[in-house]
Design a protein around this motif. Sequence first.
Motif, PDB file in Angstrom:
ATOM      1  N   GLN A   8       0.846  -1.186   0.000  1.00  0.00           N
ATOM      2  CA  GLN A   8       0.000   0.000   0.000  1.00  0.00           C
ATOM      3  C   GLN A   8       0.883   1.238   0.000  1.00  0.00           C
ATOM      4  O   GLN A   8       1.740   1.386   0.860  1.00  0.00           O
ATOM      5  CB  GLN A   8      -0.882  -0.007   1.250  1.00  0.00           C
ATOM      6  CG  GLN A   8      -2.059   0.921   1.183  1.00  0.00           C
ATOM      7  CD  GLN A   8      -3.173   0.385   0.308  1.00  0.00           C
ATOM      8  OE1 GLN A   8      -3.527  -0.772   0.378  1.00  0.00           O
ATOM      9  NE2 GLN A   8      -3.724   1.242  -0.524  1.00  0.00           N
ATOM     10  N   LYS A   9       0.709   2.094  -0.981  1.00  0.00           N
ATOM     11  CA  LYS A   9       1.483   3.335  -1.061  1.00  0.00           C
ATOM     12  C   LYS A   9       0.687   4.490  -0.447  1.00  0.00           C
ATOM     13  O   LYS A   9       1.229   5.335   0.244  1.00  0.00           O
ATOM     14  CB  LYS A   9       1.851   3.650  -2.507  1.00  0.00           C
ATOM     15  CG  LYS A   9       2.751   4.841  -2.663  1.00  0.00           C
ATOM     16  CD  LYS A   9       3.210   5.012  -4.093  1.00  0.00           C
ATOM     17  CE  LYS A   9       4.115   6.235  -4.195  1.00  0.00           C
ATOM     18  NZ  LYS A   9       4.599   6.425  -5.550  1.00  0.00           N
ATOM     19  N   GLU A  15       1.826  -0.121  -4.845  1.00  0.00           N
ATOM     20  CA  GLU A  15       3.084  -0.079  -5.589  1.00  0.00           C
ATOM     21  C   GLU A  15       3.768  -1.430  -5.474  1.00  0.00           C
ATOM     22  O   GLU A  15       3.744  -2.052  -4.409  1.00  0.00           O
ATOM     23  CB  GLU A  15       3.979   1.018  -5.013  1.00  0.00           C
ATOM     24  CG  GLU A  15       5.336   1.111  -5.702  1.00  0.00           C
ATOM     25  CD  GLU A  15       6.193   2.215  -5.100  1.00  0.00           C
ATOM     26  OE1 GLU A  15       6.636   3.072  -5.868  1.00  0.00           O
ATOM     27  OE2 GLU A  15       6.407   2.211  -3.870  1.00  0.00           O
ATOM     28  N   CYS A  16       4.386  -1.872  -6.556  1.00  0.00           N
ATOM     29  CA  CYS A  16       5.145  -3.119  -6.553  1.00  0.00           C
ATOM     30  C   CYS A  16       6.551  -2.833  -6.034  1.00  0.00           C
ATOM     31  O   CYS A  16       7.237  -1.947  -6.548  1.00  0.00           O
ATOM     32  CB  CYS A  16       5.210  -3.718  -7.957  1.00  0.00           C
ATOM     33  SG  CYS A  16       6.197  -5.234  -8.016  1.00  0.00           S
ATOM     34  N   ALA A  17       6.953  -3.597  -5.042  1.00  0.00           N
ATOM     35  CA  ALA A  17       8.284  -3.411  -4.447  1.00  0.00           C
ATOM     36  C   ALA A  17       9.400  -3.858  -5.381  1.00  0.00           C
ATOM     37  O   ALA A  17      10.532  -3.405  -5.250  1.00  0.00           O
ATOM     38  CB  ALA A  17       8.381  -4.173  -3.129  1.00  0.00           C
ATOM     39  N   THR A  18       9.093  -4.725  -6.355  1.00  0.00           N
ATOM     40  CA  THR A  18      10.141  -5.224  -7.248  1.00  0.00           C
ATOM     41  C   THR A  18      10.292  -4.416  -8.533  1.00  0.00           C
ATOM     42  O   THR A  18      11.396  -4.224  -9.017  1.00  0.00           O
ATOM     43  CB  THR A  18       9.908  -6.712  -7.607  1.00  0.00           C
ATOM     44  OG1 THR A  18       8.605  -6.858  -8.148  1.00  0.00           O
ATOM     45  CG2 THR A  18      10.048  -7.594  -6.389  1.00  0.00           C
ATOM     46  N   ARG A  21       5.989  -0.518 -10.300  1.00  0.00           N
ATOM     47  CA  ARG A  21       4.724  -0.224 -10.981  1.00  0.00           C
ATOM     48  C   ARG A  21       3.699   0.205  -9.928  1.00  0.00           C
ATOM     49  O   ARG A  21       3.676  -0.329  -8.818  1.00  0.00           O
ATOM     50  CB  ARG A  21       4.237  -1.479 -11.694  1.00  0.00           C
ATOM     51  CG  ARG A  21       2.869  -1.351 -12.320  1.00  0.00           C
ATOM     52  CD  ARG A  21       2.441  -2.667 -12.963  1.00  0.00           C
ATOM     53  NE  ARG A  21       1.053  -2.640 -13.350  1.00  0.00           N
ATOM     54  CZ  ARG A  21       0.359  -3.715 -13.661  1.00  0.00           C
ATOM     55  NH1 ARG A  21       0.930  -4.908 -13.658  1.00  0.00           N
ATOM     56  NH2 ARG A  21      -0.897  -3.625 -14.013  1.00  0.00           N
ATOM     57  N   THR A  22       2.866   1.157 -10.274  1.00  0.00           N
ATOM     58  CA  THR A  22       1.789   1.556  -9.374  1.00  0.00           C
ATOM     59  C   THR A  22       0.443   1.308 -10.050  1.00  0.00           C
ATOM     60  O   THR A  22       0.328   1.328 -11.277  1.00  0.00           O
ATOM     61  CB  THR A  22       1.880   3.044  -8.977  1.00  0.00           C
ATOM     62  OG1 THR A  22       1.802   3.840 -10.156  1.00  0.00           O
ATOM     63  CG2 THR A  22       3.156   3.344  -8.216  1.00  0.00           C
ATOM     64  N   ILE A  23      -0.566   1.040  -9.225  1.00  0.00           N
ATOM     65  CA  ILE A  23      -1.932   0.866  -9.694  1.00  0.00           C
ATOM     66  C   ILE A  23      -2.824   1.661  -8.749  1.00  0.00           C
ATOM     67  O   ILE A  23      -2.758   1.498  -7.535  1.00  0.00           O
ATOM     68  CB  ILE A  23      -2.377  -0.614  -9.669  1.00  0.00           C
ATOM     69  CG1 ILE A  23      -1.528  -1.484 -10.567  1.00  0.00           C
ATOM     70  CG2 ILE A  23      -3.848  -0.729 -10.075  1.00  0.00           C
ATOM     71  CD1 ILE A  23      -1.880  -2.967 -10.508  1.00  0.00           C
ATOM     72  N   THR A  24      -3.646   2.512  -9.336  1.00  0.00           N
ATOM     73  CA  THR A  24      -4.635   3.222  -8.525  1.00  0.00           C
ATOM     74  C   THR A  24      -5.876   2.348  -8.389  1.00  0.00           C
ATOM     75  O   THR A  24      -6.091   1.414  -9.182  1.00  0.00           O
ATOM     76  CB  THR A  24      -5.050   4.567  -9.167  1.00  0.00           C
ATOM     77  OG1 THR A  24      -5.757   4.285 -10.387  1.00  0.00           O
ATOM     78  CG2 THR A  24      -3.841   5.457  -9.441  1.00  0.00           C
TER      79      THR A  24
END
Length: 147
Positions: A8-9, A15-18, A21-24
């Motif tokens: 959770q950002k 957000e993907c830690a690797t 990439r972010t997704i709203t």
Amino acid sequence: MNPHQWRQKSKTVVECATCERTITERQCRDTTFARADGACEVRVEGWCQDRAREWQHRLPSGRGGLYVPSNGLAVCGHGNADGCHGFIHRNPNVAVENGWTIPTGLDPAETPALVWMWGSYQARAVLDDDGAFHLAERSEVIPDDAA
């Protein structure tokens, strides 16, 4: 194995830690509804209203579920009151058995769900975060006219 390690950002962004990439939440919902082509992905006989209007968390947010497409299903109904969304909330054992709800600790991107694909057949599939289906191993495909 899931290539993403989501965190959770903010309240509406993961957000993907690797790969970063972010997704709203909106992108997640749009991707999930596009995957379903606007139709209910669950389609419980006697409950289904055909058109998807709700987003069902497979792993509820209160148990750590995030807004990523693998964790969601496009379902019919109004809130948790009726349609397939209502069925899922009123029949938790059936929902878990079919992967529509998953236990804490399981990764939605690795846990198959029984879903209607492309409006023409039902099968157990793994849902990914790009909006695609992947037939699960040993999945039985049930044509629309057999259901």
